[in-house]
Design an enzyme around this catalytic site. Structure first.
Site: not given
Length: 209
Positions: A15, A75-76, A167, A189
Site C-alpha cells: 500500500h 519485505d525489507s 522510509g 539507486k
C-alpha cells in the site's frame, strides 16, 4: 529456473506508493503490468513472521489468493550493527502510524530519530555500520512461490538528507558513497540498492536477464 512469470498483470503486495513506483520501474523493461494491492482494495495481512522471508511470503500469498493473480511482495528493513540488528523485521513498526489529511501514513522521521537516539546513548565512538535487506516473495494463486534476497551495506547518518527516497533512505549512506539514498537519483539507486540486488536475481531467474 522456477516457474516462469512472463509478462502480464502482477499484483505488488503493498500500500506504499513509493515502493510501487520503484518496483514498477524495475519490472517495466519486461512488460510486466504492476498494480498495487492497495489499488485493488486488498487488506494488509498481519505480518506475524519473525524473518523477512516469512513476512514476504505472508504478504505475497495473501495478495495472490485474494486477487487470483501472481503477486510479488517485498519485505525489507534496516539492520544496525550496534543495535544488535534492530530494527530488522520491525523496521516499519518503528515508524508509528500517523494521520495526515485523512490518510494513514508512517512517521519515518520518528523512526530514524529512534535509531539515532539509541546510537547516541552508546557514545560518540559507536559504529554506525548498517545494512538494508530485501526479500522478494513471488507467489501464484495455487501456492507455488519463489524467494530472492538482496542486501547493501552502508552507514547510518544524522541528520537525514534528501527527499528523493522513502522510509529510512534519508539516513542511509551506501558503502563507497557520500550521498544518502534519498539524495541519489532514483535511476542510479535502482542499480545499487538492496532491492536492485534482489531484483537482479529475480530477473535472471524469471526473464533470463
Amino acid at each position: 529456473m522456477t516457474r516462469a512469470l512472463g509478462s502480464g498483470k502482477l499484483v505488488i503486495a503493498t500500500h506504499n506508493a513509493g515502493k510501487l513506483r520503484e518496483i514498477s520501474a524495475l519490472l517495466a523493461p519486461h512488460g510486466v503490468d504492476c498494480v498495487s494491492a492497495g489499488a485493488l482494495g486488498l487488506p494488509e495481512p498481519a505480518e506475524t513472521g519473525r524473518t523477512f522471508v516469512a513476512n514476504a511470503l505472508i504478504k505475497a500469498r495473501a495478495a495472490a489468493e485474494a486477487s487470483g493473480l501472481p503477486a510479488l511482495a517485498d519485505d525489507s528493513g534496516l539492520s544496525v550493527e550496534a543495535l544488535g540488528g534492530r530494527p530488522g523485521v520491525y523496521t516499519a513498526d518503528w515508524a508509528e502510524r500517523q494521520w495526515f489529511e485523512g490518510d494513514p501514513g508512517r512517521d519515518w522521521y520518528m523512526a530514524m530519530g529512534k535509531v539515532e537516539g539509541l546510537l547516541q546513548q552508546q557514545g560518540p565512538d559507536t559504529s554506525r555500520a548498517c545494512a538494508f535487506h530485501c526479500v522478494l516473495a513471488l507467489a501464484w494463486p495455487d501456492g507455488e512461490h519463489a524467494i530472492y534476497e538482496g542486501t547493501v551495506a552502508g552507514q547510518f547518518t544524522w541528520p537525514p538528507r534528501g527527499d528523493l527516497g522513502f522510509g529510512y533512505d534519508p539516513a542511509f549512506v551506501p558503502e563507497g558513497r557520500e550521498h544518502t539514498f534519498a539524495e541519489i537519483d532514483p535511476s542510479e539507486k535502482h542499480g545499487i540498492s538492496h532491492r536492485a540486488n534482489a531484483f537482479a536475481k529475480l530477473r535472471a531467474d524469471q526473464f533470463g536477464a
